[in-house]
Design a protein around this motif. Structure first.
Motif, short mmCIF file in Angstrom:
data_model
loop_
_atom_site.label_atom_id
_atom_site.label_comp_id
_atom_site.label_asym_id
_atom_site.label_seq_id
_atom_site.Cartn_x
_atom_site.Cartn_y
_atom_site.Cartn_z
N PHE A 191 5.74 -6.65 6.68
CA PHE A 191 4.31 -6.60 6.37
C PHE A 191 3.89 -5.48 5.43
O PHE A 191 2.93 -5.65 4.66
CB PHE A 191 3.52 -6.47 7.68
CG PHE A 191 3.69 -7.62 8.62
CD1 PHE A 191 3.20 -8.88 8.32
CD2 PHE A 191 4.38 -7.45 9.82
CE1 PHE A 191 3.36 -9.94 9.19
CE2 PHE A 191 4.55 -8.50 10.70
CZ PHE A 191 4.04 -9.75 10.39
N GLU A 192 4.55 -4.34 5.48
CA GLU A 192 4.01 -3.17 4.79
C GLU A 192 3.92 -3.31 3.28
O GLU A 192 2.95 -2.82 2.68
CB GLU A 192 4.83 -1.93 5.15
CG GLU A 192 4.65 -1.45 6.58
CD GLU A 192 3.27 -0.87 6.86
OE1 GLU A 192 2.53 -0.61 5.90
OE2 GLU A 192 2.95 -0.67 8.04
N PRO A 193 4.88 -3.93 2.58
CA PRO A 193 4.72 -4.01 1.13
C PRO A 193 3.42 -4.68 0.70
O PRO A 193 2.71 -4.18 -0.19
CB PRO A 193 5.95 -4.82 0.68
CG PRO A 193 6.98 -4.51 1.72
CD PRO A 193 6.22 -4.42 3.01
N ALA A 194 3.07 -5.78 1.35
CA ALA A 194 1.81 -6.45 1.00
C ALA A 194 0.60 -5.65 1.45
O ALA A 194 -0.39 -5.54 0.71
CB ALA A 194 1.77 -7.85 1.63
N LEU A 195 0.65 -5.07 2.64
CA LEU A 195 -0.50 -4.29 3.12
C LEU A 195 -0.75 -3.08 2.23
O LEU A 195 -1.91 -2.74 1.93
CB LEU A 195 -0.25 -3.84 4.56
CG LEU A 195 -0.34 -4.94 5.63
CD1 LEU A 195 0.04 -4.39 6.99
CD2 LEU A 195 -1.74 -5.54 5.67
N GLU A 196 0.31 -2.43 1.79
CA GLU A 196 0.14 -1.28 0.90
C GLU A 196 -0.54 -1.69 -0.40
O GLU A 196 -1.43 -1.00 -0.91
CB GLU A 196 1.49 -0.64 0.61
CG GLU A 196 1.41 0.59 -0.28
CD GLU A 196 2.77 1.22 -0.52
OE1 GLU A 196 2.84 2.18 -1.31
OE2 GLU A 196 3.77 0.75 0.09
N GLU A 197 -0.14 -2.84 -0.92
CA GLU A 197 -0.76 -3.31 -2.16
C GLU A 197 -2.23 -3.67 -1.94
O GLU A 197 -3.10 -3.33 -2.75
CB GLU A 197 0.00 -4.52 -2.71
CG GLU A 197 -0.53 -5.01 -4.03
CD GLU A 197 0.39 -6.03 -4.69
OE1 GLU A 197 -0.15 -6.88 -5.44
OE2 GLU A 197 1.61 -5.98 -4.47
N MET A 198 -2.53 -4.33 -0.83
CA MET A 198 -3.92 -4.73 -0.56
C MET A 198 -4.83 -3.54 -0.33
O MET A 198 -6.00 -3.55 -0.71
CB MET A 198 -3.97 -5.69 0.62
CG MET A 198 -3.38 -7.06 0.31
SD MET A 198 -3.73 -8.31 1.61
CE MET A 198 -2.69 -7.70 2.94
N GLN A 199 -4.30 -2.48 0.28
CA GLN A 199 -5.13 -1.32 0.57
C GLN A 199 -5.56 -0.58 -0.69
O GLN A 199 -6.46 0.25 -0.64
CB GLN A 199 -4.39 -0.37 1.50
CG GLN A 199 -4.35 -0.86 2.93
CD GLN A 199 -3.63 0.10 3.85
OE1 GLN A 199 -2.64 0.72 3.47
NE2 GLN A 199 -4.11 0.23 5.07
N ALA A 200 -4.97 -0.92 -1.82
CA ALA A 200 -5.38 -0.31 -3.08
C ALA A 200 -6.70 -0.89 -3.57
O ALA A 200 -7.37 -0.27 -4.40
CB ALA A 200 -4.29 -0.51 -4.14
N PHE A 201 -7.11 -2.07 -3.07
CA PHE A 201 -8.35 -2.68 -3.57
C PHE A 201 -9.30 -3.15 -2.48
O PHE A 201 -10.41 -3.58 -2.78
CB PHE A 201 -8.05 -3.83 -4.53
CG PHE A 201 -7.19 -4.93 -3.97
CD1 PHE A 201 -7.72 -5.94 -3.20
CD2 PHE A 201 -5.82 -4.95 -4.24
CE1 PHE A 201 -6.93 -6.97 -2.71
CE2 PHE A 201 -5.01 -5.96 -3.75
CZ PHE A 201 -5.56 -6.98 -2.98
N THR A 202 -8.93 -3.07 -1.20
CA THR A 202 -9.87 -3.43 -0.14
C THR A 202 -9.53 -2.67 1.13
O THR A 202 -8.37 -2.34 1.37
CB THR A 202 -9.85 -4.94 0.15
OG1 THR A 202 -10.82 -5.23 1.18
CG2 THR A 202 -8.49 -5.41 0.61
#
Length: 366
Positions: free
Chosen positions: A270-281
């Protein structure tokens, strides 16, 4: 979910409110090129209060009124998707018995030649659970990814407006809160709403999402919390998520579909996608589909999943894809596959505080 998973699902038809001060809510499948998923029971055991997440920056718009009701102020969602969810209380009871606690969220699927079903939403609330509707803009599972009538531009240009308005009006008339997970796993290649399939072009996914959302807004629908839910990055690492995000003003909850293929750490999934999403929301996260492939490391991954979850206060819950191959899964994703995997799940869930599901009282239309 894979095509075979979706076929099985659709063929069968298929919290307390957050504190007003938290008006801006925080945030933070598969493996082989396609998504892999497709009343007895003890009362929930309560663990000590978990770490609170810090609020987002001041620029994040507030979530909707219904999202304030559905996003737990404390505790998590334990959701399930079974072959007959939410129409079969017997299946819910069976899962509750195996898990040791009752699920408080039930997920089901509907494609765009199906209308809004009050009985599904009512059935979820009657079982003490919040309904999560995965709403899929296609008409036929068998047709695969090439369905020109459901191309993203066809959604944006109004071809389906009559259907969308009728659906929105029915949701509004019913009034009961529901989470709508619209056009999920859009960063993959296995659905006709992916920008790399069905004649779609870059930027058209966001346009289609906003168009559908705007119709609901114009109709005065106030009882839908919108969930945007891509797939994890495995096999689609080159597809960036931010260009596919409609914006916080159009989204209340974000999510992921992610299944363990061979990992023993949930963070690796999960973390790779969550890290990317936390950059914009900074919207809160609800894992919308998860499970683990059979193997010697399945019980280890399940145990680690709950350890990981307790360390992520921005993740408000998860939905376990509790299906075997015979029940529509690409693999046997069930936590109850073996005594070892079931024990790992029960022990992990026993250490997780579960949210009190709201009662489903109707929200007056706008």
């Amino acid at each position: 979910m894979s095509t075979c998973d979706r076929a099985a699902a659709v063929s069968r038809r298929a919290f307390p409110a957050v504190l007003l001060a938290l008006s801006a809510v925080l945030a933070g499948c598969s493996g082989a090129g396609a998504p892999e998923g497709a009343a007895g029971g003890a009362a929930a055991r309560v663990s000590p209060p978990e770490q609170s997440a810090s609020p987002p920056g001041p620029t994040a718009p507030a979530v909707s009124q219904v999202a304030q009701r559905l996003i737990p102020a404390r505790g998590r969602y334990f959701g399930i998707s079974t072959l007959e969810t939410p129409w079969s209380p017997q299946e819910t009871d069976m899962v509750a018995q195996r898990a040791g606690v009752r699920p408080n969220l039930l997920e089901y699927f509907a494609k765009w030649n199906e209308g809004y079903r009050r009985d599904a939403v009512d059935a979820a609330y009657q079982q003490g659970a919040v309904p999560l509707l995965t709403w899929e803009p296609w008409g036929s599972v068998a047709a695969g990814t090439e369905q020109p009538q459901y191309a993203l531009a066809e959604i944006s240009n109004g071809r389906h407006d009559a259907y969308i308005r009728r659906f929105a009006q029915d949701v509004k008339a019913h009034g009961r809160p529901v989470i709508v997970r619209f056009a999920h796993e859009m960063n993959g290649t296995w659905f006709p709403w992916a920008e790399r399939r069905n004649g779609n072009s870059a930027g058209e996914y966001v346009e289609a999402w906003r168009h559908v959302h705007d119709i609901f807004t114009e109709a005065g629908v106030r009882n839908v919390a919108w969930q945007w839910s891509p797939n994890i990055l495995r096999t689609v690492e080159k597809v960036r998520l931010q260009p596919l995000y409609p914006g916080d003003e159009y989204v209340d909850i974000i999510g992921l579909s992610g299944y363990s293929k061979h990992e023993v750490r949930a963070a690796d999934v999960f973390e790779p996608a969550l890290e990317e999403m936390q950059a914009f929301t900074r919207r809160p996260v609800l894992i919308a589909e998860t499970g683990a492939r059979p193997g010697d490391d399945k019980a280890l991954w399940i145990a680690d999943f709950f350890t990981w979850l307790r360390g992520r206060p921005d993740v408000i819950g998860f939905v376990w894809f509790e299906r075997s191959v015979e029940q529509g899964g690409k693999h046997d994703w069930r936590f109850a596959e073996t005594p070892e995997t079931q024990n790992a799940f029960r022990e992990g869930l026993a250490g997780l505080e579960l949210a009190d599901a709201p009662g489903g009282e109707p929200i007056p239309p706008g």
